[in-house]
Each structure stands twice: as C-alpha cells, then as structure tokens.
Motif scaffolding. Structure first.
Motif, PDB file in Angstrom:
ATOM      1  N   HIS A   1     -51.519  15.935 -30.459  1.00 27.59           N
ATOM      2  CA  HIS A   1     -50.804  17.129 -30.061  1.00 27.59           C
ATOM      3  C   HIS A   1     -50.232  17.845 -31.533  1.00 27.59           C
ATOM      4  CE1 HIS A   1     -47.638  19.854 -28.319  1.00 27.59           C
ATOM      5  NE2 HIS A   1     -46.952  19.420 -29.237  1.00 27.59           N
ATOM      6  N   LYS A   2     -49.901  17.002 -32.498  1.00 28.32           N
ATOM      7  CA  LYS A   2     -49.718  17.735 -33.823  1.00 28.32           C
ATOM      8  C   LYS A   2     -50.959  18.421 -34.224  1.00 28.32           C
ATOM      9  CE  LYS A   2     -46.441  14.128 -35.137  1.00 28.32           C
ATOM     10  NZ  LYS A   2     -45.982  13.158 -35.909  1.00 28.32           N
ATOM     11  N   LEU A   3     -51.984  18.044 -33.987  1.00 27.31           N
ATOM     12  CA  LEU A   3     -53.346  18.699 -34.514  1.00 27.31           C
ATOM     13  C   LEU A   3     -53.601  20.012 -33.647  1.00 27.31           C
ATOM     14  CD1 LEU A   3     -55.986  15.753 -35.134  1.00 27.31           C
ATOM     15  CD2 LEU A   3     -54.819  17.035 -36.849  1.00 27.31           C
ATOM     16  N   TYR A   4     -53.186  20.064 -32.485  1.00 30.21           N
ATOM     17  CA  TYR A   4     -53.357  21.291 -31.532  1.00 30.21           C
ATOM     18  C   TYR A   4     -52.207  22.103 -31.912  1.00 30.21           C
ATOM     19  CZ  TYR A   4     -52.274  23.852 -27.019  1.00 30.21           C
ATOM     20  OH  TYR A   4     -52.182  24.812 -25.990  1.00 30.21           O
ATOM     21  N   ALA A   5     -50.950  21.673 -32.309  1.00 28.84           N
ATOM     22  CA  ALA A   5     -49.728  22.585 -32.526  1.00 28.84           C
ATOM     23  C   ALA A   5     -50.283  23.293 -34.053  1.00 28.84           C
ATOM     24  CB  ALA A   5     -48.638  21.794 -32.935  1.00 28.84           C
ATOM     25  N   LEU A   6     -50.916  22.598 -34.911  1.00 30.71           N
ATOM     26  CA  LEU A   6     -51.193  22.996 -36.121  1.00 30.71           C
ATOM     27  C   LEU A   6     -52.283  24.153 -35.974  1.00 30.71           C
ATOM     28  CD1 LEU A   6     -51.012  23.005 -39.238  1.00 30.71           C
ATOM     29  CD2 LEU A   6     -52.919  21.177 -39.170  1.00 30.71           C
ATOM     30  N   ARG A   7     -53.473  23.880 -35.072  1.00 32.25           N
ATOM     31  CA  ARG A   7     -54.515  24.914 -34.793  1.00 32.25           C
ATOM     32  C   ARG A   7     -53.723  26.005 -34.222  1.00 32.25           C
ATOM     33  NH1 ARG A   7     -57.266  20.059 -33.130  1.00 32.25           N
ATOM     34  NH2 ARG A   7     -56.776  20.693 -31.042  1.00 32.25           N
ATOM     35  N   ASN A   8     -52.879  25.739 -33.399  1.00 35.03           N
ATOM     36  CA  ASN A   8     -52.205  26.966 -32.539  1.00 35.03           C
ATOM     37  C   ASN A   8     -51.071  27.504 -33.259  1.00 35.03           C
ATOM     38  OD1 ASN A   8     -54.006  27.388 -29.657  1.00 35.03           O
ATOM     39  ND2 ASN A   8     -53.793  25.211 -30.326  1.00 35.03           N
ATOM     40  N   LYS A   9     -50.456  27.109 -34.392  1.00 35.87           N
ATOM     41  CA  LYS A   9     -49.691  27.736 -35.165  1.00 35.87           C
ATOM     42  C   LYS A   9     -48.182  27.446 -34.283  1.00 35.87           C
ATOM     43  CE  LYS A   9     -52.457  30.949 -37.848  1.00 35.87           C
ATOM     44  NZ  LYS A   9     -52.646  32.375 -38.246  1.00 35.87           N
ATOM     45  N   LEU A  10     -47.946  26.167 -33.784  1.00 37.68           N
ATOM     46  CA  LEU A  10     -46.776  25.941 -33.060  1.00 37.68           C
ATOM     47  C   LEU A  10     -45.914  25.204 -33.869  1.00 37.68           C
ATOM     48  CD1 LEU A  10     -48.364  24.929 -29.803  1.00 37.68           C
ATOM     49  CD2 LEU A  10     -47.114  27.211 -30.225  1.00 37.68           C
ATOM     50  N   ALA A  11     -44.682  25.511 -33.928  1.00 34.28           N
ATOM     51  CA  ALA A  11     -43.578  24.834 -34.375  1.00 34.28           C
ATOM     52  C   ALA A  11     -43.333  23.414 -33.946  1.00 34.28           C
ATOM     53  CB  ALA A  11     -42.427  25.475 -34.742  1.00 34.28           C
ATOM     54  N   LEU A  12     -43.301  22.277 -34.735  1.00 32.77           N
ATOM     55  CA  LEU A  12     -43.083  21.112 -34.059  1.00 32.77           C
ATOM     56  C   LEU A  12     -41.603  20.745 -33.959  1.00 32.77           C
ATOM     57  CD1 LEU A  12     -46.147  19.003 -35.515  1.00 32.77           C
ATOM     58  CD2 LEU A  12     -45.748  19.379 -33.256  1.00 32.77           C
TER      59      LEU A  12
ATOM     60  N   LYS B   1     -49.212   6.659 -29.255  1.00 29.30           N
ATOM     61  CA  LYS B   1     -49.405   7.209 -30.826  1.00 29.30           C
ATOM     62  C   LYS B   1     -50.563   8.028 -30.768  1.00 29.30           C
ATOM     63  CE  LYS B   1     -47.695   2.969 -32.531  1.00 29.30           C
ATOM     64  NZ  LYS B   1     -48.221   1.641 -33.270  1.00 29.30           N
ATOM     65  N   LYS B   2     -51.661   7.992 -30.024  1.00 26.13           N
ATOM     66  CA  LYS B   2     -52.755   8.856 -30.209  1.00 26.13           C
ATOM     67  C   LYS B   2     -52.482  10.395 -29.654  1.00 26.13           C
ATOM     68  CE  LYS B   2     -56.298   5.287 -30.668  1.00 26.13           C
ATOM     69  NZ  LYS B   2     -56.471   5.755 -32.130  1.00 26.13           N
ATOM     70  N   VAL B   3     -51.735  10.510 -28.583  1.00 26.95           N
ATOM     71  CA  VAL B   3     -51.251  11.586 -27.813  1.00 26.95           C
ATOM     72  C   VAL B   3     -50.590  12.370 -28.827  1.00 26.95           C
ATOM     73  CG1 VAL B   3     -50.152  12.676 -26.102  1.00 26.95           C
ATOM     74  CG2 VAL B   3     -51.561  10.954 -25.541  1.00 26.95           C
ATOM     75  N   VAL B   4     -49.622  11.758 -29.352  1.00 27.50           N
ATOM     76  CA  VAL B   4     -48.656  12.615 -30.402  1.00 27.50           C
ATOM     77  C   VAL B   4     -49.607  13.162 -31.549  1.00 27.50           C
ATOM     78  CG1 VAL B   4     -46.700  12.258 -32.252  1.00 27.50           C
ATOM     79  CG2 VAL B   4     -46.568  11.326 -29.563  1.00 27.50           C
ATOM     80  N   GLU B   5     -50.376  12.359 -32.063  1.00 28.19           N
ATOM     81  CA  GLU B   5     -51.214  12.685 -33.197  1.00 28.19           C
ATOM     82  C   GLU B   5     -51.854  13.849 -32.907  1.00 28.19           C
ATOM     83  OE1 GLU B   5     -53.490   9.318 -34.131  1.00 28.19           O
ATOM     84  OE2 GLU B   5     -51.897   8.190 -35.087  1.00 28.19           O
TER      85      GLU B   5
END
Length: 434
Positions: free
Chosen positions: A358-369, A352-356
């Motif tokens: 990663h979502k923050l990482y994707a947001l900072r790097n403008k990655l589509a989830l 759960k924490k890894v997924v959370e």
C-alpha cells in the motif's frame, strides 16, 4: 435484527509459536442454516437434554480450562455464550472447531484411518485431502487417484528415524544419509514438509507429507508460506485431531474469510465467497500456469458446496459485519470501521506485505500516508487498489515456497517418482484445456 454488544467481545487466542496474542470478535445471533446443512445439524427429538448435558463440562475439564484461560478471558467467553455465539467458535466449548470435521463415506473414512494406523511412528495430527477423498469436477470418476495425507508430528527427526526402520522403501536414496539429513532438508527447504509419494499401503497408492506441529501451527496462524494453511482453507478429512492444531486452524479459517471479504463487493453469493477462499493458496503458485487444472478452484467448490458451508457458515454468522441473506446470498457492511478491523487482524506475514504494498501504491498515486495506524488501516481498507495489493502480497508469500517445495521433491522422492508425478499432472492439465 442484528444485536450488538456495547463493547465487541474478544476471544483471545494464544499464538503458540510467537508468544503474541491474536484477537477475534463476532457478535451474531444464530440464523437458519442453508438447506445443504440442515440434515447434518438437525437435532433429533429428545436430544435437547443430551445437548445440555454435553455442554456441562466435567469438573476435571473445568479445572484444566481454569489453568488455560485467565479470569478475564473466561468472562468474555461467558459473554459469547450469553449472546448465542456458535459453540464451534468458543474455545472452551466441547464443540469448538467441530466445523472442521467433514463427514465422508464411512467405509472410506475407516480405510483412511487404517492407513494412518499402519505407521508405528507417533502421529499427533493427520488429515487426508484432495480428489482421492473429496470428489472434484473435471476428473474421471472411474480412475482412482492417489490418496494424499499430511502427518503432524512432534519431533520430525525422531519420527523419520522410526519410520525409516519400519518403511525404508518409502524413502529415496536420502535414507542412506540418515534421519538427521532428511529432517534438515524437510525443515530448511520449501514449506517445511517432507513428502513420500507413490507408497502402497493396504493395496492403495498414497502420498504422505510430514510436518512438525510447531511449523504447522505457525503457518496456520501467521501464513508464513500458506502451503498447508491454504490446503486447510478447503475441506480436509481429519483422521487424528489435536487441540492445538484445531485452535490454530480455526484462526486460519477466520483469516481466510477476512481476506475474501476485503476483496469482495458489498453483496455476494456463497459460491463467490468460497471460490475466493479456495483460490487464496493458488495465487502465485507456478503449478496453476503449468501442471494444474486451470478450473481447479471452481471444480473444488462446485463439487463440495455442503462441505464449504459446514466449514464457514458459523464463522460468517458470528461476524458483526456480515448479514446472511436468502438463497445463498450475503451482505457485508463496508463501513470503514469494520474494514479497518479486518486489515488490523490479517495474518502477521500478510499484514506486513499488504502495508508495504500500500505504501508503494500511495507513492505511485501521490497519496499522503496517515501517521495514525487506525487511519492508515482505513485508507488501505477503502483503497480501490486493495484487491490488486492483496493479490500481490499473497503471491509474494506463496510463490517462493511453492517452487522450492516442488524442487525439493526431486531430492526427496527421487527422479523416477518425480518424473511420474510431473507427467500425471501434465496429462491432467492437457485434458482440462480441451
């Protein structure tokens, strides 16, 4: 050549504490053990027939296993045998979890067992750990460190009531508030463990922690705090075994391997792997900043390589994405499919924490989830930021309980024993920095 099954076999492990089912797969054939393990596992002449007899379970055991495993699971277990999985990884094998039993000096082992037997309150599961049991680099061999124990019990309240009657001097002033108060503090604060340090038994100084079997198994499977699960990533000497804990810990060891593999390169050494595994439980632990030897992880691994091989070799050899090379080298398949499976099978809390993160990482790097879970897992697994994400997630799990558990020691051990323990840690820390 590595053989694969048409469909990867799955061993279902019942999650005792959550009612969920965890799955673990491993289609590998036996390979030659590293030299450090040859002596301990070599088969004497004429022992083949005895081994065959040992694996033929008595009818009573077969009946018990018929109730424990469904027909589908038993069929899958039969396939594991057909493809020569390590018996230590097959739940209905009489050798299941044998890798967890580490060989130590016979005299010391008997002393440790005698100490456990001095307690009249019932102990279902017990192990000893630390530098008093296993040699670690960086410690004075002439000084005898305190022996550390963990006792797994069925009912902590009842256990403390009995132990207070037998050993009131083991407890701080909390004993005057009764066993129910001691149990409340044990269960509600920190990692669910109650420690009594600086207790003399049979002329030896010991520290023992009490934990409920339920809490222990939940931490081993879900990594709720990693306080005990992390300790059991490293060699411990099991003095009283319990089938439920053995099963949960085999899951725990497998999960530790997966986490290490996800943060290691394609090719790596056994030392790199074991240092990564041994270091999991110290991530975010404030004691690694002040109070612990900064080289603790390396010292543990280098002094105990044969024990680490015994713990993890069978698990590694059975993984479909790991090849055992020569001279202590390994190679993992970094195919997104394999790495996606490892992300999916992470312990519940860590997943759960890894997924959370990663979502923050994707947001900072403008990655589509991706909306599809498999694609999301693959994106996480192949992300260049995964090692940092994993470290952050582990820190979030470990830091709080480690700090609270240490603070709880001031209450449970009393100020004098706590001050003594903290001073000894600081002295070791200062010596290690020189």
């Amino acid at each position: 050549m590595r053989h694969k099954l048409p469909d990867v076999p799955v061993v279902f492990v019942q999650r005792y504490t959550t009612g969920q089912v965890d799955s673990h797969s491993s289609p590998q054939l036996h390979q030659q053990l590293p030299p450090s393990m040859v002596k301990s596992v070599s088969t004497p002449a004429g022992a083949a027939d005895q081994k065959q007899k040992k694996t033929s379970l008595p009818s009573q055991q077969q009946q018990q296993q018929s109730q424990m495993f469904s027909d589908e699971t038993r069929a899958r277990l039969a396939r594991l045998r057909q493809f020569q999985f390590h018996p230590s990884n097959i739940p209905d094998s009489p050798d299941f979890g044998i890798n967890q039993h580490i060989t130590i000096n016979e005299e010391l082992k008997q002393q440790l067992k005698d100490i456990v037997s001095r307690f009249h309150a019932p102990i279902r599961y017990a192990f000893a750990y630390g530098s008093g049991v296993f040699r670690q680099g960086g410690y004075d061999a002439q000084k005898k460190p305190m022996l550390d124990f963990i006792f797994g019990v069925s009912h902590p309240g009842h256990w403390h009531a009995l132990n207070m009657h037998q050993n009131p001097h083991h407890y701080s002033g909390l004993r005057f508030l009764g066993s129910s108060t001691v149990t409340l503090i044990q269960e509600k604060l920190g990692a669910g463990v109650y420690f009594n340090p600086y207790v003399e038994v049979d002329g030896m100084m010991i520290k023992y922690g009490v934990v409920s079997i339920d809490r222990l198994c939940k931490d081993l499977i879900d990594w709720e705090t990693l306080y005990l699960a992390g300790r059991m990533h490293k060699p411990v000497k099991i003095l009283r075994d319990d089938a439920r804990v053995r099963l949960a810990n085999q899951v725990n060891l497998t999960e530790a391997v997966r986490v290490a593999l996800l943060t290691l390169p394609e090719n790596f050494s056994d030392e790199e792997l074991f240092e990564r595994i041994a270091g999991i439980s110290y991530t975010g632990d404030f004691r690694m900043i002040v109070g612990e030897n900064p080289h603790k992880v390396r010292n543990i691994v280098h002094a105990q390589m044969p024990h680490f091989h015994r713990l993890y070799y069978g698990l590694l050899d059975d993984l479909p994405n790991v090849a055992v090379l020569r001279d202590g080298r390994f190679q993992q398949n970094v195919n997104p499919r394999f790495r996606e499976l490892m992300i999916r099978k992470l312990p519940n809390t860590l997943y759960k924490k890894v997924v959370e993160e990663h979502k923050l990482y994707a947001l900072r790097n403008k990655l589509a989830l991706p909306e599809d879970k498999v694609e999301l897992h693959q994106q996480i697994a192949m992300s260049p930021g995964l090692p940092k994400i994993m470290q952050t997630a582990l820190r979030q799990i470990i830091a709080g309980p480690a700090l609270t558990q240490s603070a709880k020691g001031i209450i449970t051990a009393g100020p004098l024993k706590t001050s003594r323990y903290a001073l000894e840690k600081l002295v070791k820390w200062q010596q290690a920095k020189k």
